[in-house]
Write an enzyme that holds these catalytic residues in place. Structure first.
Site, short mmCIF file in Angstrom:
data_model
loop_
_atom_site.label_atom_id
_atom_site.label_comp_id
_atom_site.label_asym_id
_atom_site.label_seq_id
_atom_site.Cartn_x
_atom_site.Cartn_y
_atom_site.Cartn_z
N GLY A 48 0.81 -1.22 0.00
CA GLY A 48 0.00 0.00 0.00
C GLY A 48 0.84 1.26 0.00
O GLY A 48 0.57 2.20 -0.75
N ASP A 69 10.50 -7.40 -1.41
CA ASP A 69 9.18 -7.95 -1.11
C ASP A 69 9.20 -9.42 -1.50
O ASP A 69 9.70 -9.76 -2.56
CB ASP A 69 8.09 -7.18 -1.89
N GLN A 79 -7.16 -2.93 -4.17
CA GLN A 79 -7.96 -1.81 -3.66
C GLN A 79 -7.06 -0.66 -3.22
O GLN A 79 -7.52 0.46 -3.06
CB GLN A 79 -8.86 -2.37 -2.54
N ARG A 80 -5.77 -0.92 -3.02
CA ARG A 80 -4.87 0.16 -2.57
C ARG A 80 -3.48 0.10 -3.19
O ARG A 80 -2.81 1.12 -3.27
CB ARG A 80 -4.73 0.13 -1.05
N ASP A 137 4.92 -4.27 6.43
CA ASP A 137 3.61 -4.51 7.04
C ASP A 137 3.70 -5.24 8.37
O ASP A 137 2.71 -5.83 8.81
CB ASP A 137 2.71 -5.28 6.06
N ASN A 138 4.87 -5.23 9.01
CA ASN A 138 4.96 -5.92 10.30
C ASN A 138 6.06 -5.32 11.16
O ASN A 138 7.02 -4.75 10.66
CB ASN A 138 5.21 -7.42 10.07
N CYS A 202 -3.05 -4.70 8.58
CA CYS A 202 -4.04 -4.19 7.61
C CYS A 202 -4.95 -5.32 7.16
O CYS A 202 -6.14 -5.13 6.93
CB CYS A 202 -3.34 -3.60 6.39
#
Lengths: 270, 76
Positions: A48, A69, A79-80, A137-138, A202
Protein backbone atom coordinates in the site's frame (compact mmCIF):
# COMPACT_ATOMS: atom_id res chain seq x y z
CA UNK A 1 33.89 18.26 -7.90
CA UNK A 2 36.89 16.11 -7.07
CA UNK A 3 35.94 13.07 -9.04
CA UNK A 4 34.05 14.26 -12.06
CA UNK A 5 35.08 11.42 -14.31
CA UNK A 6 33.88 8.53 -12.15
CA UNK A 7 30.79 10.50 -11.13
CA UNK A 8 30.00 11.60 -14.66
CA UNK A 9 26.24 11.51 -14.84
CA UNK A 10 24.43 13.76 -17.24
CA UNK A 11 20.91 14.23 -18.47
CA UNK A 12 19.93 13.45 -22.06
CA UNK A 13 17.69 15.81 -24.02
CA UNK A 14 14.84 13.37 -23.39
CA UNK A 15 15.47 13.44 -19.64
CA UNK A 16 15.70 17.22 -19.58
CA UNK A 17 12.26 17.38 -21.16
CA UNK A 18 10.86 14.66 -18.88
CA UNK A 19 12.07 16.38 -15.71
CA UNK A 20 11.42 19.97 -16.90
CA UNK A 21 9.06 20.75 -14.00
CA UNK A 22 11.73 19.70 -11.50
CA UNK A 23 14.53 21.46 -13.31
CA UNK A 24 12.63 24.75 -13.34
CA UNK A 25 12.31 24.59 -9.53
CA UNK A 26 14.90 26.77 -7.83
CA UNK A 27 15.26 24.15 -5.04
CA UNK A 28 15.87 21.24 -7.43
CA UNK A 29 17.19 22.45 -10.77
CA UNK A 30 19.68 20.55 -12.91
CA UNK A 31 22.00 19.79 -9.98
CA UNK A 32 19.11 18.37 -7.92
CA UNK A 33 17.92 16.26 -10.82
CA UNK A 34 21.43 14.84 -11.22
CA UNK A 35 21.47 13.99 -7.51
CA UNK A 36 18.22 12.08 -8.02
CA UNK A 37 19.72 10.25 -11.00
CA UNK A 38 22.81 9.28 -9.00
CA UNK A 39 20.75 8.17 -5.98
CA UNK A 40 20.10 4.60 -4.90
CA UNK A 41 16.88 4.20 -2.89
CA UNK A 42 15.65 1.00 -1.25
CA UNK A 43 11.89 0.55 -0.76
CA UNK A 44 10.92 -2.03 1.85
CA UNK A 45 7.64 -3.48 0.65
CA UNK A 46 5.76 -2.99 -2.61
CA UNK A 47 2.35 -2.82 -0.95
CA UNK A 48 0.00 0.00 0.00
CA UNK A 49 2.73 2.49 0.90
CA UNK A 50 5.32 1.09 -1.49
CA UNK A 51 3.03 1.44 -4.53
CA UNK A 52 2.71 5.25 -4.63
CA UNK A 53 6.19 5.62 -3.13
CA UNK A 54 7.76 3.67 -5.99
CA UNK A 55 5.62 5.35 -8.62
CA UNK A 56 6.58 8.87 -7.54
CA UNK A 57 10.24 7.97 -7.03
CA UNK A 58 10.37 6.37 -10.47
CA UNK A 59 8.62 9.32 -12.07
CA UNK A 60 11.00 11.67 -10.26
CA UNK A 61 13.97 10.00 -11.92
CA UNK A 62 15.69 8.17 -9.06
CA UNK A 63 18.58 6.39 -10.78
CA UNK A 64 18.39 3.10 -8.93
CA UNK A 65 15.36 1.76 -7.09
CA UNK A 66 15.68 -1.40 -4.99
CA UNK A 67 12.50 -3.20 -4.01
CA UNK A 68 12.32 -5.80 -1.24
CA UNK A 69 9.18 -7.95 -1.11
CA UNK A 70 8.66 -11.69 -0.95
CA UNK A 71 4.91 -11.61 -1.63
CA UNK A 72 2.81 -12.16 -4.76
CA UNK A 73 0.00 -9.86 -5.91
CA UNK A 74 -3.43 -10.93 -4.70
CA UNK A 75 -6.82 -9.61 -5.75
CA UNK A 76 -7.44 -8.03 -2.33
CA UNK A 77 -4.25 -5.96 -2.72
CA UNK A 78 -5.60 -4.02 -5.68
CA UNK A 79 -7.96 -1.81 -3.66
CA UNK A 80 -4.87 0.16 -2.57
CA UNK A 81 -1.64 -1.20 -4.10
CA UNK A 82 -2.07 0.74 -7.31
CA UNK A 83 1.31 -0.05 -8.84
CA UNK A 84 -0.10 -3.54 -9.51
CA UNK A 85 -2.93 -4.31 -11.92
CA UNK A 86 -5.52 -7.02 -12.37
CA UNK A 87 -3.38 -9.04 -14.84
CA UNK A 88 -0.59 -9.10 -12.19
CA UNK A 89 -2.53 -11.25 -9.70
CA UNK A 90 -0.30 -14.21 -8.82
CA UNK A 91 2.88 -12.45 -10.00
CA UNK A 92 5.67 -11.62 -7.53
CA UNK A 93 5.17 -8.03 -6.37
CA UNK A 94 8.77 -7.09 -7.15
CA UNK A 95 8.30 -8.21 -10.78
CA UNK A 96 4.94 -6.49 -11.17
CA UNK A 97 6.33 -3.27 -9.66
CA UNK A 98 9.47 -3.44 -11.84
CA UNK A 99 7.32 -3.79 -14.98
CA UNK A 100 5.16 -0.82 -13.97
CA UNK A 101 8.26 1.29 -13.28
CA UNK A 102 9.73 0.35 -16.68
CA UNK A 103 6.52 1.57 -18.35
CA UNK A 104 6.59 4.78 -16.33
CA UNK A 105 10.26 5.68 -16.70
CA UNK A 106 12.78 3.56 -18.63
CA UNK A 107 15.66 5.60 -17.16
CA UNK A 108 15.23 3.93 -13.76
CA UNK A 109 17.36 0.91 -12.94
CA UNK A 110 15.29 -1.47 -10.76
CA UNK A 111 16.83 -4.08 -8.48
CA UNK A 112 14.40 -6.74 -7.29
CA UNK A 113 15.07 -8.38 -3.92
CA UNK A 114 12.44 -11.11 -3.79
CA UNK A 115 13.04 -12.04 -0.19
CA UNK A 116 11.85 -11.33 3.30
CA UNK A 117 13.80 -8.86 5.45
CA UNK A 118 15.44 -10.75 8.29
CA UNK A 119 17.96 -9.93 11.00
CA UNK A 120 20.51 -11.81 8.89
CA UNK A 121 20.10 -9.99 5.56
CA UNK A 122 18.91 -6.54 6.57
CA UNK A 123 22.25 -4.80 7.10
CA UNK A 124 23.66 -6.01 3.79
CA UNK A 125 20.44 -4.93 2.04
CA UNK A 126 20.40 -1.36 3.34
CA UNK A 127 24.19 -0.97 3.02
CA UNK A 128 23.89 -0.96 -0.79
CA UNK A 129 21.66 2.14 -0.89
CA UNK A 130 21.77 5.86 -0.03
CA UNK A 131 18.27 6.24 1.42
CA UNK A 132 15.82 3.64 2.74
CA UNK A 133 12.02 3.97 2.81
CA UNK A 134 10.07 1.53 4.96
CA UNK A 135 6.51 0.70 3.96
CA UNK A 136 6.55 -2.84 5.35
CA UNK A 137 3.61 -4.51 7.04
CA UNK A 138 4.96 -5.92 10.30
CA UNK A 139 6.80 -4.85 13.43
CA UNK A 140 9.64 -7.37 13.11
CA UNK A 141 10.68 -5.88 9.76
CA UNK A 142 10.18 -2.30 10.97
CA UNK A 143 12.48 -2.73 13.98
CA UNK A 144 15.06 -4.69 11.96
CA UNK A 145 15.16 -1.98 9.26
CA UNK A 146 15.28 0.93 11.72
CA UNK A 147 18.12 -0.66 13.71
CA UNK A 148 20.06 -1.60 10.55
CA UNK A 149 19.75 1.93 9.13
CA UNK A 150 21.14 3.31 12.38
CA UNK A 151 24.16 1.00 12.29
CA UNK A 152 24.73 1.47 8.54
CA UNK A 153 24.20 5.25 8.82
CA UNK A 154 21.42 5.40 6.24
CA UNK A 155 18.62 7.95 6.35
CA UNK A 156 15.30 6.16 6.85
CA UNK A 157 11.89 7.50 5.86
CA UNK A 158 9.28 5.43 7.62
CA UNK A 159 5.49 5.49 7.53
CA UNK A 160 2.95 3.17 9.11
CA UNK A 161 -0.77 2.68 8.76
CA UNK A 162 -3.61 1.88 11.10
CA UNK A 163 -7.16 1.65 9.72
CA UNK A 164 -7.88 5.39 9.47
CA UNK A 165 -4.69 6.69 11.07
CA UNK A 166 -1.13 6.88 9.88
CA UNK A 167 2.20 8.39 10.78
CA UNK A 168 5.37 9.46 9.04
CA UNK A 169 8.85 10.43 10.20
CA UNK A 170 12.45 10.60 8.97
CA UNK A 171 15.27 9.11 11.01
CA UNK A 172 18.90 10.25 10.92
CA UNK A 173 20.05 9.08 14.37
CA UNK A 174 23.65 8.69 13.22
CA UNK A 175 23.84 12.49 13.11
CA UNK A 176 23.49 15.17 15.76
CA UNK A 177 21.26 18.23 15.89
CA UNK A 178 22.54 21.83 16.02
CA UNK A 179 22.83 21.65 19.84
CA UNK A 180 25.02 18.53 19.70
CA UNK A 181 22.34 16.12 20.91
CA UNK A 182 22.02 12.95 18.81
CA UNK A 183 18.98 12.81 16.55
CA UNK A 184 16.31 10.41 17.83
CA UNK A 185 15.94 6.78 16.81
CA UNK A 186 12.70 4.92 16.11
CA UNK A 187 13.21 3.35 19.53
CA UNK A 188 13.05 6.80 21.14
CA UNK A 189 9.39 6.79 20.10
CA UNK A 190 8.62 3.11 20.62
CA UNK A 191 11.44 1.38 22.54
CA UNK A 192 10.18 -2.13 21.78
CA UNK A 193 7.39 -3.67 19.72
CA UNK A 194 3.95 -3.93 21.32
CA UNK A 195 3.02 -7.37 22.66
CA UNK A 196 2.31 -9.77 19.76
CA UNK A 197 -1.31 -9.76 18.65
CA UNK A 198 -2.24 -6.43 20.26
CA UNK A 199 -1.93 -4.34 17.10
CA UNK A 200 -3.84 -5.70 14.12
CA UNK A 201 -2.35 -5.84 10.63
CA UNK A 202 -4.04 -4.19 7.61
CA UNK A 203 -5.11 -7.69 6.59
CA UNK A 204 -6.94 -8.19 9.87
CA UNK A 205 -8.32 -4.71 10.53
CA UNK A 206 -8.90 -3.30 7.05
CA UNK A 207 -7.54 -0.10 5.59
CA UNK A 208 -9.07 2.69 3.55
CA UNK A 209 -7.22 2.47 0.24
CA UNK A 210 -6.63 6.17 -0.34
CA UNK A 211 -4.82 6.59 2.99
CA UNK A 212 -1.66 4.71 1.93
CA UNK A 213 -1.89 6.77 -1.28
CA UNK A 214 -1.45 9.96 0.73
CA UNK A 215 1.19 8.54 3.05
CA UNK A 216 3.24 6.82 0.35
CA UNK A 217 3.30 10.07 -1.63
CA UNK A 218 4.50 11.96 1.45
CA UNK A 219 7.21 9.30 1.89
CA UNK A 220 8.37 9.97 -1.68
CA UNK A 221 8.53 13.67 -0.90
CA UNK A 222 10.70 13.00 2.18
CA UNK A 223 13.00 10.68 0.19
CA UNK A 224 13.43 13.28 -2.56
CA UNK A 225 14.11 15.92 0.10
CA UNK A 226 16.76 13.69 1.68
CA UNK A 227 18.51 13.41 -1.70
CA UNK A 228 18.10 16.93 -3.04
CA UNK A 229 18.23 18.74 0.29
CA UNK A 230 15.59 21.49 0.39
CA UNK A 231 13.48 22.76 3.29
CA UNK A 232 13.24 20.95 6.62
CA UNK A 233 13.10 17.16 6.93
CA UNK A 234 10.82 15.33 9.38
CA UNK A 235 13.78 14.56 11.67
CA UNK A 236 12.56 14.61 15.27
CA UNK A 237 9.06 15.24 13.97
CA UNK A 238 6.23 12.74 13.68
CA UNK A 239 3.40 13.62 11.32
CA UNK A 240 0.20 11.99 12.57
CA UNK A 241 -2.74 11.75 10.22
CA UNK A 242 -6.26 10.96 11.38
CA UNK A 243 -8.26 10.38 8.22
CA UNK A 244 -11.60 10.16 10.06
CA UNK A 245 -11.54 13.86 10.90
CA UNK A 246 -8.76 14.97 8.51
CA UNK A 247 -6.63 15.95 11.46
CA UNK A 248 -2.93 16.40 10.67
CA UNK A 249 -0.82 16.84 13.82
CA UNK A 250 2.92 17.43 13.90
CA UNK A 251 4.53 16.14 17.09
CA UNK A 252 8.15 16.69 17.99
CA UNK A 253 10.24 14.02 19.67
CA UNK A 254 13.81 14.02 20.87
CA UNK A 255 16.66 11.70 21.64
CA UNK A 256 15.79 9.51 24.62
CA UNK A 257 18.92 8.84 26.73
CA UNK A 258 17.37 5.48 27.67
CA UNK A 259 17.15 4.19 24.08
CA UNK A 260 19.22 1.07 23.37
CA UNK A 261 20.82 2.27 20.08
CA UNK A 262 22.48 5.60 20.77
CA UNK A 263 21.36 6.14 24.38
CA UNK A 264 23.70 6.90 27.24
CA UNK A 265 24.42 3.24 28.01
CA UNK A 266 25.12 2.38 24.36
CA UNK A 267 27.33 5.44 23.83
CA UNK A 268 29.45 4.82 26.91
CA UNK A 269 29.78 1.12 26.03
CA UNK A 270 31.05 2.56 22.74
CA UNK B 1 -22.44 33.71 34.92
CA UNK B 2 -23.78 32.10 38.10
CA UNK B 3 -22.64 28.61 39.00
CA UNK B 4 -20.88 27.78 35.74
CA UNK B 5 -17.40 26.35 35.36
CA UNK B 6 -16.36 25.49 38.89
CA UNK B 7 -12.63 25.12 39.39
CA UNK B 8 -12.84 21.31 39.29
CA UNK B 9 -14.13 21.23 35.70
CA UNK B 10 -10.74 21.64 34.07
CA UNK B 11 -10.60 20.22 30.56
CA UNK B 12 -7.96 18.83 28.25
CA UNK B 13 -7.93 17.74 24.61
CA UNK B 14 -7.11 14.10 23.95
CA UNK B 15 -6.40 13.20 20.32
CA UNK B 16 -8.44 16.21 19.26
CA UNK B 17 -11.45 15.57 21.50
CA UNK B 18 -12.46 17.59 24.55
CA UNK B 19 -12.35 15.73 27.89
CA UNK B 20 -12.53 16.39 31.62
CA UNK B 21 -9.12 16.48 33.27
CA UNK B 22 -9.12 13.74 35.91
CA UNK B 23 -5.44 12.81 36.18
CA UNK B 24 -2.51 14.75 37.52
CA UNK B 25 0.28 12.96 35.65
CA UNK B 26 0.75 11.15 32.32
CA UNK B 27 1.15 7.85 34.19
CA UNK B 28 -2.16 8.34 36.02
CA UNK B 29 -3.85 9.39 32.77
CA UNK B 30 -2.71 6.19 30.99
CA UNK B 31 -3.70 3.96 33.90
CA UNK B 32 -7.21 5.51 34.00
CA UNK B 33 -7.62 4.58 30.33
CA UNK B 34 -6.47 1.02 30.94
CA UNK B 35 -3.37 1.44 28.79
CA UNK B 36 -0.25 -0.63 29.37
CA UNK B 37 1.64 1.19 32.15
CA UNK B 38 4.91 -0.02 30.59
CA UNK B 39 3.75 1.83 27.49
CA UNK B 40 4.71 -0.86 25.00
CA UNK B 41 3.57 0.34 21.59
CA UNK B 42 2.46 3.72 22.88
CA UNK B 43 3.98 7.18 22.77
CA UNK B 44 2.41 10.15 24.53
CA UNK B 45 2.79 13.77 23.55
CA UNK B 46 1.88 16.73 25.75
CA UNK B 47 1.33 20.03 23.93
CA UNK B 48 3.00 18.75 20.78
CA UNK B 49 6.11 17.26 22.37
CA UNK B 50 6.54 13.52 22.93
CA UNK B 51 7.26 12.85 26.63
CA UNK B 52 10.02 10.25 27.25
CA UNK B 53 8.56 7.40 29.29
CA UNK B 54 11.05 7.94 32.12
CA UNK B 55 9.14 11.18 32.82
CA UNK B 56 5.59 9.74 32.69
CA UNK B 57 5.43 9.39 36.48
CA UNK B 58 6.28 13.04 37.03
CA UNK B 59 5.03 14.85 33.92
CA UNK B 60 2.09 16.93 35.21
CA UNK B 61 -1.19 17.42 33.36
CA UNK B 62 -2.88 20.79 33.51
CA UNK B 63 -6.04 22.48 32.27
CA UNK B 64 -5.94 23.16 28.56
CA UNK B 65 -3.22 20.61 27.80
CA UNK B 66 -3.30 18.91 24.41
CA UNK B 67 -2.51 15.22 24.76
CA UNK B 68 -1.87 12.86 21.86
CA UNK B 69 -1.70 9.14 22.42
CA UNK B 70 0.22 7.62 19.50
CA UNK B 71 -0.18 3.90 18.92
CA UNK B 72 2.63 2.12 17.13
CA UNK B 73 1.33 0.84 13.79
CA UNK B 74 2.75 -1.82 11.55
CA UNK B 75 0.56 -1.54 8.45
CA UNK B 76 2.02 -0.76 5.08
Amino acid sequence: MTNETTNAVSLSADEIERYARHIVLRDVGGPGQLKLKRARVLAIGAGGLGAPLLQYLAAAGIGTLGIVDDDVVSLSNLQRQIIHGTPDVGTPKVDSAAAAIARLNPHVNVICHRERVTADNVRALVAGYDVVADGSDNFATRYAVADACFYERKPLVTAALGTFDASLTTLRPFERGPDGTPNPTYRCLFPSPPPPGTVPTCEEAGILGALPGVMGSLMALEVIRAIVGFGEPLVGKLLMVDARSMRFEMLTYGWDPDNPLNGTAALTAG
Amino acid sequence: MSMEAPAAAARIRVNGADELLTASTIAEFLSQRGLDPAGRGIAVARNGQVVPRARWQDEPLGAGDRIEIVHARQGG
